[in-house]
Design an enzyme around this catalytic site. Structure first.
Site, mmCIF file in Angstrom:
data_model
loop_
_atom_site.group_PDB
_atom_site.id
_atom_site.type_symbol
_atom_site.label_atom_id
_atom_site.label_comp_id
_atom_site.label_asym_id
_atom_site.label_seq_id
_atom_site.Cartn_x
_atom_site.Cartn_y
_atom_site.Cartn_z
ATOM 1 N N HIS A 85 -7.751 9.588 -1.639
ATOM 2 C CA HIS A 85 -7.072 9.525 -0.339
ATOM 3 C C HIS A 85 -7.908 10.115 0.803
ATOM 4 C CE1 HIS A 85 -2.694 9.260 1.297
ATOM 5 N NE2 HIS A 85 -3.562 8.997 2.253
ATOM 6 N N LYS A 108 -2.895 5.948 -4.126
ATOM 7 C CA LYS A 108 -4.006 6.863 -3.812
ATOM 8 C C LYS A 108 -3.817 8.214 -4.478
ATOM 9 C CE LYS A 108 -3.886 4.692 0.725
ATOM 10 N NZ LYS A 108 -2.452 4.560 1.020
ATOM 11 N N ASP A 128 0.842 -1.201 0.000
ATOM 12 C CA ASP A 128 0.000 0.000 0.000
ATOM 13 C C ASP A 128 0.877 1.252 0.000
ATOM 14 O OD1 ASP A 128 -2.969 1.044 0.877
ATOM 15 O OD2 ASP A 128 -1.384 2.266 1.773
ATOM 16 N N TYR A 160 2.777 9.976 -0.188
ATOM 17 C CA TYR A 160 3.871 9.438 0.627
ATOM 18 C C TYR A 160 5.240 9.767 0.022
ATOM 19 C CZ TYR A 160 0.167 6.450 2.640
ATOM 20 O OH TYR A 160 -0.977 5.962 3.218
#
Ligand code: A2P
Length: 276
Positions: free
Chosen positions: A108, A75, A45, A50
């Site tokens: 997200h 996401k 994931d 990120y």
């Protein structure tokens, strides 16, 4: 050992135990993913936010594990919401990951005050209809946001990935998921490695099964029927967190852990008011 999977409402299957990468820096992402795949994880994931998709893609590439055996989630970030923006953002994520599809693409955060998640959702539906993504879903959506998607598009997300751990169990939202065949996926399943893993009630259950507190908590997620994605950059803990498929909690343990729920136990942002 065969890994548990859960059917999605579009016919796909998702591994129940996955590997989370929030706060895993780009430089360490490839090594972390390699360690996770070597330990046996088959769900990875990530998210464009990120900032580690390039490292994640590299880890997948060098692992030697065939692409089709790995379930990859990424996401859409908040600043890229909107129909055209979402289509563009998806292509950019694929480029960074060096993949030609992901298994699951999620919005997200709903960011309800910006009123763009419906357009973003329509773009995800387009990607799915064109066969460019296997499954689509959302993250951090509350009941009214999910209801709005259902009312306006009739397309039910396959997954809602939400903050969920024994100190914050999200029972009303999970009941809505169950009613609409939305799979619940828990982020920060270990309560971000904080007080939960030092809680004497958790430690007692762990000792009983000769497991660690983290393993007892992860087993609670699996026995509760949710998909869960613990994060670690430490190879030993990466293995520890996967080593939970050889035991089950008993009904007494589950009653005890269910009893730790605190509707005010949220650690992360509140999706109704988050603004970033
Ligand atoms: P680290 O990455 O150094 O292992 P969550 O998935 O709930 O957000 O928790 C992630 C946090 O918990 C990270 O800080 C991670 O640190 C820590 N963590 C992950 N696995 C374990 C474990 N088995 N025992 C203790 N802490 C852990």
């Amino acid at each position: 050992m065969t890994q548990p999977t859960i059917p999605l409402n579009d016919g796909a299957q998702i591994p129940q135990l996955g590997f989370g990468t929030w706060q895993t820096p780009e430089e360490t992402a490839a090594a972390a993913v390699s360690a996770a795949l070597a330990a046996g994880y088959r769900l990875i994931d990530t998210a464009s936010f990120y900032g580690n998709e390039t490292g994640i893609g590299k880890g997948i590439l060098v692992s030697g594990v065939p692409r089709e055996e790995i379930f990859v989630t990424t996401k859409l970030w908040n600043s890229q919401q909107g129909y055209d923006e979402t289509l563009r953002a998806y292509d950019e994520s694929l480029q960074r990951l060096r993949l030609d599809y992901v298994d699951l693409y999620l919005i997200h955060w709903p960011m309800p005050h910006r009123s763009r998640y419906l357009d973003s959702w329509r773009a995800l539906v387009t990607l799915k209809n064109k066969g460019r993504v296997r499954s689509i879903g959302v993250s951090n959506f509350q009941v009214p946001h999910l209801q709005h998607l259902l009312d306006e598009t009739g397309v039910v997300p396959s997954v809602n990935q939400i903050e969920l751990h024994p100190y914050f169990q999200q029972r009303p939202l999970r009941a809505f998921h169950a009613q609409h065949e939305i799979v619940t996926e828990s982020w920060s399943p270990l309560g971000q490695g904080g007080a939960l893993l030092r809680d004497e009630r958790v430690l007692r259950i762990a000792r009983k099964h000769r497991k660690t507190a983290a393993q007892a908590v992860l087993r609670w997620h699996l026995d509760s029927g949710v998909v869960t994605i613990p994060k670690s950059v430490n190879p030993e803990r990466i293995r520890e967190n996967f080593n939970v498929l050889d035991f089950r909690l008993d009904s007494e343990d589950i009653v005890l852990l269910d009893g730790l729920d605190n509707p005010k136990g949220r650690i992360g942002p509140d999706p109704d008011t988050a603004d970033f």
